[in-house]
Design an enzyme around this catalytic site. Structure first.
Site, PDB file in Angstrom:
ATOM      1  N   TYR A 124      51.151  33.608  87.665  1.00  0.00           N
ATOM      2  CA  TYR A 124      51.042  32.216  88.100  1.00  0.00           C
ATOM      3  C   TYR A 124      52.369  31.475  88.159  1.00  0.00           C
ATOM      4  O   TYR A 124      52.450  30.383  88.702  1.00  0.00           O
ATOM      5  CB  TYR A 124      50.100  31.471  87.150  1.00  0.00           C
ATOM      6  CG  TYR A 124      48.799  31.072  87.792  1.00  0.00           C
ATOM      7  CD1 TYR A 124      47.774  31.983  87.924  1.00  0.00           C
ATOM      8  CD2 TYR A 124      48.588  29.783  88.258  1.00  0.00           C
ATOM      9  CE1 TYR A 124      46.582  31.627  88.506  1.00  0.00           C
ATOM     10  CE2 TYR A 124      47.402  29.411  88.842  1.00  0.00           C
ATOM     11  CZ  TYR A 124      46.405  30.345  88.963  1.00  0.00           C
ATOM     12  OH  TYR A 124      45.227  29.983  89.549  1.00  0.00           O
ATOM     13  N   LYS A 173      44.181  43.846  80.793  1.00  0.00           N
ATOM     14  CA  LYS A 173      44.294  45.074  81.596  1.00  0.00           C
ATOM     15  C   LYS A 173      45.403  45.945  80.996  1.00  0.00           C
ATOM     16  O   LYS A 173      46.313  46.412  81.700  1.00  0.00           O
ATOM     17  CB  LYS A 173      44.581  44.685  83.046  1.00  0.00           C
ATOM     18  CG  LYS A 173      44.348  45.788  84.052  1.00  0.00           C
ATOM     19  CD  LYS A 173      42.902  46.107  84.309  1.00  0.00           C
ATOM     20  CE  LYS A 173      42.767  47.321  85.197  1.00  0.00           C
ATOM     21  NZ  LYS A 173      41.380  47.788  85.338  1.00  0.00           N
ATOM     22  N   ASP A 206      37.978  44.234  83.891  1.00  0.00           N
ATOM     23  CA  ASP A 206      36.944  44.553  84.888  1.00  0.00           C
ATOM     24  C   ASP A 206      35.591  44.750  84.206  1.00  0.00           C
ATOM     25  O   ASP A 206      34.546  44.300  84.695  1.00  0.00           O
ATOM     26  CB  ASP A 206      37.329  45.773  85.760  1.00  0.00           C
ATOM     27  CG  ASP A 206      38.106  46.844  85.008  1.00  0.00           C
ATOM     28  OD1 ASP A 206      38.700  46.537  83.968  1.00  0.00           O
ATOM     29  OD2 ASP A 206      38.107  48.001  85.463  1.00  0.00           O
ATOM     30  N   ASP A 230      41.801  32.279  85.160  1.00  0.00           N
ATOM     31  CA  ASP A 230      41.432  31.464  86.317  1.00  0.00           C
ATOM     32  C   ASP A 230      40.180  32.045  86.977  1.00  0.00           C
ATOM     33  O   ASP A 230      39.197  31.350  87.243  1.00  0.00           O
ATOM     34  CB  ASP A 230      42.613  31.480  87.299  1.00  0.00           C
ATOM     35  CG  ASP A 230      42.393  30.562  88.478  1.00  0.00           C
ATOM     36  OD1 ASP A 230      41.652  29.571  88.327  1.00  0.00           O
ATOM     37  OD2 ASP A 230      42.951  30.836  89.549  1.00  0.00           O
TER      38      ASP A 230
END
Ligand code: NAI
Length: 342
Positions: A124, A173, A206, A230
């Site tokens: 970001y 992740k 995920d 987000d």
């Protein structure tokens, strides 16, 4: 005593939902001297700056703000005013509670999650560049620090302790991004050791996305880096009746800025159709932040009652028993005010 706060009207439905929220706060008997400031596409078009210095100065002076959503063009144009605000004011903790309001149609029971999204790092930060002269390949930097990762986890664990929450989940992740996401996960592990009464667990993001649509009631506090936070907080909004009901706060050491999760809703802007609840519930978080707990409780209960009755609710809400036509923003606000004053 009158408080002083900065009010950013924003773009699209921003002016409609901020006006509604100001009225509800006033009806609850909390006096706020609003310092109106500007941010977003509207002020950019007029002045060439999406986040004028006066707006930042006002927030730094007042330490408290309420913000309507602001537009950011896709694939071109200025940097998001939200990103600028979070970076310049060090608003590192983006807190987004997600809770089913009785009366909403949802396949789930008992969803009551608080998403903690790190607000100032990750991809970001917007550091992008072309890799080749022909501009056919681009890359972006994801920067994650130990300091900021530990700070967001500390905030999340302190929040969990204060609010009697039992479990903190880090979604990441780290299997693929071993340095950046690995660092974030390790920060969670090391901070969690100081809070033995709270369960700490982690999920690969995920899998987390799937878990949220299958077993959302299993989750309590979830901590994520900026981009995953987000995306997953919008997913969470979808679990509990949509963006019209999901509030948020951006908290730093100095300034606290409250805003809904939703954007400017260009498809309904200026039509008096926007659901004011998300920003009103953000104002509830703001009132709790300044210690106005009674007013906060009264407003929250009033919104919940209006949704439960289903008589005067905007069209976006999926209700168990909607009575009559969808209400306008103004009608729903009037109804919330009636409950607040009853
Ligand atoms: P969006 O949240 O504005 O709209 C998505 C969908 O939800 C639309 O169908 C909209 O009508 C509906 N919706 C959103 N808020 C609603 C409300 N209060 N009542 C009823 N329906 C509501 O997201 P979108 O379309 O992806 O983004 C539009 C603009 O908003 C973009 O410029 C984006 O950058 C900006 N944005 C700003 C945010 C902020 O300032 N905090 C957050 C998200 C997006």
């Amino acid at each position: 005593m009158a408080y002083r706060a900065t009010l950013i009207l924003g773009d699209g439905i921003g002016p409609e939902v901020t006006a509604a929220t100001q009225r509800v706060i006033e009806a609850a008997g909390v006096k706020i001297d609003w310092e109106v400031a500007r941010a977003g596409l509207g002020v950019l078009k007029e002045t060439g700056n999406a986040l004028p210095k006066e707006t930042l100065d006002s927030l730094i002076r007042n330490k408290l703000g309420l913000k309507g959503p602001t537009d950011t063009p896709l694939g071109e144009g200025h940097r998001s005013a939200n990103v600028e605000l979070r970076m310049k004011l060090d608003l590192y903790a983006n807190i987004r509670p997600v809770k089913i309001i009785p009366g909403q149609i949802t396949p789930f029971k008992d969803v009551d999650i608080v998403v903690f999204r790190q607000g100032t790092e990750d991809i970001y930060i917007g550091e992008e560049r072309w890799v080749d002269d022909a501009h056919t390949i681009a890359e972006a930097v994801s920067r994650i620090s130990k300091f900021e990762s530990e700070r967001i986890f500390r905030h999340a664990f302190e929040y969990a302790t204060k609010h009697g929450r039992k479990k903190v989940t880090c979604a990441h992740k780290a299997n693929i991004l071993k340095l950046t996401q690995g660092l974030f996960l390790n920060a969670g592990r090391s901070i969690s050791a100081r809070y033995p009464d709270i369960v700490f667990q982690d999920r690969i993001v995920d899998n987390m996305a799937k878990e949220l649509v299958m077993y959302p009631s299993e989750y309590d506090v979830i901590v994520l880096t900026n981009m995953f936070g987000d995306i997953l907080s919008d997913e969470c909004a979808g679990l509990v009746g949509g963006l019209g009901f999901t509030p948020g706060a951006n908290i730093g050491e100095g300034v606290a800025l409250f805003e809904a999760v939703h954007g400017t809703a260009p498809d309904i802007a200026g039509q008096n159709k926007a659901n004011p609840s998300a920003l009103i519930l953000s104002a509830v978080m703001m009132l709790e932040h300044i210690g106005e707990s009674e007013a906060a409780k009264k407003i929250r209960e009033s919104v919940y009652q209006v949704v439960f009755e289903g008589r005067v609710v905007t069209g976006d809400a999926h209700l168990l028993h909607r009575v009559g036509k969808p209400a306008s923003t103004t009608e729903m606000t009037d109804e919330i005010i009636r409950k607040v004053q009853s």
